[in-house]
Design an enzyme around this catalytic site. Structure first.
Site, PDB file in Angstrom:
ATOM      1  N   GLU A   1       0.841  -1.214   0.000  1.00 17.09           N
ATOM      2  CA  GLU A   1       0.000   0.000   0.000  1.00 17.09           C
ATOM      3  C   GLU A   1       0.872   1.258   0.000  1.00 17.09           C
ATOM      4  OE1 GLU A   1      -3.178  -0.196  -0.532  1.00 17.09           O
ATOM      5  OE2 GLU A   1      -4.137  -1.816   0.591  1.00 17.09           O
TER       6      GLU A   1
ATOM      7  N   LYS B   1      -2.765  10.126   1.431  1.00 15.17           N
ATOM      8  CA  LYS B   1      -4.148   9.651   1.536  1.00 15.17           C
ATOM      9  C   LYS B   1      -5.052  10.753   2.071  1.00 15.17           C
ATOM     10  CE  LYS B   1      -7.359   6.113   2.825  1.00 15.17           C
ATOM     11  NZ  LYS B   1      -7.634   4.717   3.142  1.00 15.17           N
TER      12      LYS B   1
ATOM     13  N   HIS C   1      -6.514  -2.664  -6.857  1.00 14.55           N
ATOM     14  CA  HIS C   1      -7.504  -3.326  -5.997  1.00 14.55           C
ATOM     15  C   HIS C   1      -8.556  -4.115  -6.765  1.00 14.55           C
ATOM     16  CE1 HIS C   1      -5.561  -1.012  -2.912  1.00 14.55           C
ATOM     17  NE2 HIS C   1      -6.402  -1.391  -1.991  1.00 14.55           N
TER      18      HIS C   1
ATOM     19  N   HIS D   1      -4.348  -9.208   1.865  1.00 11.20           N
ATOM     20  CA  HIS D   1      -4.835  -8.082   1.066  1.00 11.20           C
ATOM     21  C   HIS D   1      -3.664  -7.377   0.360  1.00 11.20           C
ATOM     22  CE1 HIS D   1      -7.253  -4.624  -0.094  1.00 11.20           C
ATOM     23  NE2 HIS D   1      -6.365  -3.830   0.477  1.00 11.20           N
TER      24      HIS D   1
HETATM   25  P1  NAD Z   1      -5.170  -7.868   9.487  1.00 11.53           P
HETATM   26  O1  NAD Z   1      -6.025  -6.923  10.194  1.00 11.53           O
HETATM   27  O2  NAD Z   1      -5.707  -9.218   9.180  1.00 11.53           O
HETATM   28  O3  NAD Z   1      -3.809  -8.014  10.283  1.00 11.53           O
HETATM   29  C1  NAD Z   1      -2.824  -8.888   9.796  1.00 11.53           C
HETATM   30  C2  NAD Z   1      -2.386  -9.909  10.848  1.00 11.53           C
HETATM   31  O4  NAD Z   1      -1.495  -9.280  11.763  1.00 11.53           O
HETATM   32  C3  NAD Z   1      -3.507 -10.469  11.690  1.00 11.53           C
HETATM   33  O5  NAD Z   1      -3.243 -11.817  11.962  1.00 11.53           O
HETATM   34  C4  NAD Z   1      -3.421  -9.642  12.968  1.00 11.53           C
HETATM   35  O6  NAD Z   1      -3.982 -10.282  14.087  1.00 11.53           O
HETATM   36  C5  NAD Z   1      -1.946  -9.494  13.103  1.00 11.53           C
HETATM   37  N1  NAD Z   1      -1.457  -8.350  13.851  1.00 11.53           N
HETATM   38  C6  NAD Z   1      -1.996  -7.114  13.921  1.00 11.53           C
HETATM   39  N2  NAD Z   1      -1.170  -6.293  14.555  1.00 11.53           N
HETATM   40  C7  NAD Z   1      -0.094  -7.021  14.919  1.00 11.53           C
HETATM   41  C8  NAD Z   1       1.102  -6.717  15.586  1.00 11.53           C
HETATM   42  N3  NAD Z   1       1.404  -5.480  15.951  1.00 11.53           N
HETATM   43  N4  NAD Z   1       1.992  -7.714  15.810  1.00 11.53           N
HETATM   44  C9  NAD Z   1       1.716  -8.969  15.368  1.00 11.53           C
HETATM   45  N5  NAD Z   1       0.621  -9.309  14.704  1.00 11.53           N
HETATM   46  C10 NAD Z   1      -0.280  -8.328  14.470  1.00 11.53           C
HETATM   47  O7  NAD Z   1      -4.689  -7.274   8.073  1.00 11.53           O
HETATM   48  P2  NAD Z   1      -4.232  -5.818   7.623  1.00 11.53           P
HETATM   49  O8  NAD Z   1      -3.261  -6.052   6.538  1.00 11.53           O
HETATM   50  O9  NAD Z   1      -3.875  -4.959   8.744  1.00 11.53           O
HETATM   51  O10 NAD Z   1      -5.567  -5.227   7.001  1.00 11.53           O
HETATM   52  C11 NAD Z   1      -6.169  -5.820   5.875  1.00 11.53           C
HETATM   53  C12 NAD Z   1      -7.635  -5.435   5.856  1.00 11.53           C
HETATM   54  O11 NAD Z   1      -7.738  -4.024   5.735  1.00 11.53           O
HETATM   55  C13 NAD Z   1      -8.398  -6.032   4.703  1.00 11.53           C
HETATM   56  O12 NAD Z   1      -9.618  -6.528   5.155  1.00 11.53           O
HETATM   57  C14 NAD Z   1      -8.621  -4.856   3.768  1.00 11.53           C
HETATM   58  O13 NAD Z   1      -9.782  -4.995   3.018  1.00 11.53           O
HETATM   59  C15 NAD Z   1      -8.718  -3.723   4.742  1.00 11.53           C
HETATM   60  N6  NAD Z   1      -8.389  -2.424   4.176  1.00 11.53           N
HETATM   61  C16 NAD Z   1      -9.240  -1.405   4.417  1.00 11.53           C
HETATM   62  C17 NAD Z   1      -8.962  -0.142   3.944  1.00 11.53           C
HETATM   63  C18 NAD Z   1      -9.857   0.994   4.272  1.00 11.53           C
HETATM   64  O14 NAD Z   1      -9.681   2.091   3.726  1.00 11.53           O
HETATM   65  N7  NAD Z   1     -10.789   0.828   5.190  1.00 11.53           N
HETATM   66  C19 NAD Z   1      -7.782   0.090   3.210  1.00 11.53           C
HETATM   67  C20 NAD Z   1      -6.919  -0.980   2.993  1.00 11.53           C
HETATM   68  C21 NAD Z   1      -7.232  -2.238   3.478  1.00 11.53           C
HETATM   69  N1  GLY Z   2      -8.235   2.084   0.512  1.00 12.97           N
HETATM   70  C1  GLY Z   2      -9.043   2.824  -0.387  1.00 12.97           C
HETATM   71  C2  GLY Z   2      -9.696   4.017   0.227  1.00 12.97           C
HETATM   72  O1  GLY Z   2      -9.554   4.290   1.381  1.00 12.97           O
HETATM   73  O2  GLY Z   2     -10.379   4.727  -0.461  1.00 12.97           O
END
Ligand code: NAD
Ligand code: GLY
Length: 362
Positions: free
Chosen positions: A185, A227, A248, A265
């Site tokens: 990202e 962002k 995406h 992701h």
């Molecule tokens: P996640 O939330 O699944 O976290 C990844 C893993 O790391 C999990 O197993 C979690 O328990 C673990 N974890 C979290 N913090 C930790 C730490 N400090 N130390 C060790 N382990 C830790 O995944 P992610 O990559 O953080 O987020 C992906 C999600 O975000 C997807 O569902 C995606 O669709 C969403 N997303 C949303 C937006 C938005 O604008 N809302 C943007 C991008 C992605």
């Molecule tokens: N991750 C895409 C958005 O926040 O718009």
């Protein structure tokens, strides 16, 4: 202690700060001003709670704090598991003045935000992101929601947090694969509209992967600044915010097609950006050299630059047809006219997409 870096997301009365730095978890002065009532529900998961709940709680002294601990994983980002948050709120008689606090990665953040958007028609929430991906992207901008079996992030709402607190110390425990996913990202922002940042990333990708704290804080700040500017200009994605979806449409198809959680992701977005680059090349918008230049930091970050071998072009086309950028049945994609020159286009021959997908199958 590293300096506190603070940015602002400018959204009028819904503006809020993003604090980035070391040792921020548990700092009451960063949290308390953003909590309107007395009740705070901390939402986290079974992995993050043992690591960081104790560090967070001193920052909430004086409030009535309850916790809900979700199962860990993208496959639990659904309406059924979301109900655990509503049930906890109701069981503890949380009222409209309550605040939800998301402690975790993007999955916890998106689910907590959606619970906050919908509980009693909307209550406050705070983002305390603990993955690189959530610190550079998902905690900022107010997109919240859950997945549906037929499509990623298809049920949700726009609901801005009161404050984002990104404690870079939490990255110490992040698995390498999750660090890579976050870097995807980060690279995205450079590709969209920030050639300077992309060039900086090319120079510093090894240091970032070696978890240099200063470089990580810089990358988080620059990503959030990029962002925040886009979100401030187009909060609800009427136009340019869709640029944040570079990679995406391909990526979400991979996540849905492979089953949620099989590809992270960020991994799916990494491959998706490489695919968007190749399609831009197919259209004559991006040079072969720039495609290679885009692949290079992805590869150094340990990210895929190709889709999973098991997925067919037909599967991609079907899954991509339910993308949120589809308008009037027409698929729109974020493509590149040069690095830093992303654009949203539905104006491409269908054959260009098909031949891009075919080329990746060989
Ligand atoms: P996640 O939330 O699944 O976290 C990844 C893993 O790391 C999990 O197993 C979690 O328990 C673990 N974890 C979290 N913090 C930790 C730490 N400090 N130390 C060790 N382990 C830790 O995944 P992610 O990559 O953080 O987020 C992906 C999600 O975000 C997807 O569902 C995606 O669709 C969403 N997303 C949303 C937006 C938005 O604008 N809302 C943007 C991008 C992605
Ligand atoms: N991750 C895409 C958005 O926040 O718009």
């Amino acid at each position: 202690m590293a300096a506190l870096r603070t940015l602002n997301v400018d959204l009028g009365e819904r503006s809020y700060p993003i604090h980035i730095g070391s040792g921020l978890l548990g700092q009451a002065d960063l949290l308390a001003p953003f909590i309107g009532g007395q009740q705070v529900m901390v939402v986290s998961n079974e992995t993050v709670v043992p690591l960081y709940m104790e560090r967070l709680l001193p920052g909430l002294q004086g409030f009535q704090v309850q916790q809900v601990i979700l199962p860990d994983g993208e496959k639990y980002k659904n309406l059924e598991v979301l109900d655990q948050i509503y049930s906890a709120l109701l069981r503890h008689r949380f009222d409209r003045t309550c605040t939800l606090l998301a402690l975790g990665g993007g999955v916890v953040g998106d689910m907590t935000g959606f619970a906050a958007a919908s509980y009693q028609r909307g209550v406050d929430f705070i983002q305390v992101p603990t993955t690189l991906l959530s610190q550079v992207d998902s905690s900022v901008g107010g997109k919240t929601g859950v997945n549906h079996p037929l499509g990623k992030n298809m049920i949700g709402a726009f609901h801005q947090p009161q404050v984002v607190i990104a404690d870079t110390d939490t990255l110490d425990t992040l698995p390498d694969r999750e660090l890579s996913a976050g870097i995807a990202e980060v690279i995205k922002y450079g590709l969209i509209n920030d050639l300077d940042f992309f060039t900086w990333l090319e120079q510093h990708i090894d240091g970032l992967m070696a978890r240099d704290k200063g470089l990580l804080a810089e990358a988080i700040e620059r990503s959030c600044a990029d962002k925040a500017a886009i979100v401030a200009a187009d909060e609800k994605e009427a136009g340019q915010r869709a640029l944040l979806n570079l990679g995406h449409t391909f990526g979400h198809a991979i996540e849905t097609g492979m089953g949620y959680g099989a590809w992270l992701h960020g991994e799916a977005v990494g491959a998706g950006m490489a695919m968007a680059a190749r399609m831009s090349h197919e259209l004559g918008w991006l040079s072969e050299a720039d495609c290679d230049r885009i692949d290079a930091p992805l590869v150094k970050a340990g990210l895929p630059t190709r889709p999973p071998s098991g997925m067919t072009p037909q599967q991609f086309l079907e899954l991509m047809s339910v993308d949120k950028k589809v308008q009037g049945g027409r698929l729109r994609l974020v493509l590149l006219k040069g690095i830093g020159g992303a654009l949203i286009s539905g104006d491409f021959p269908a054959q260009a997409l098909r031949s891009t997908l075919d080329a990746f199958q060989q």
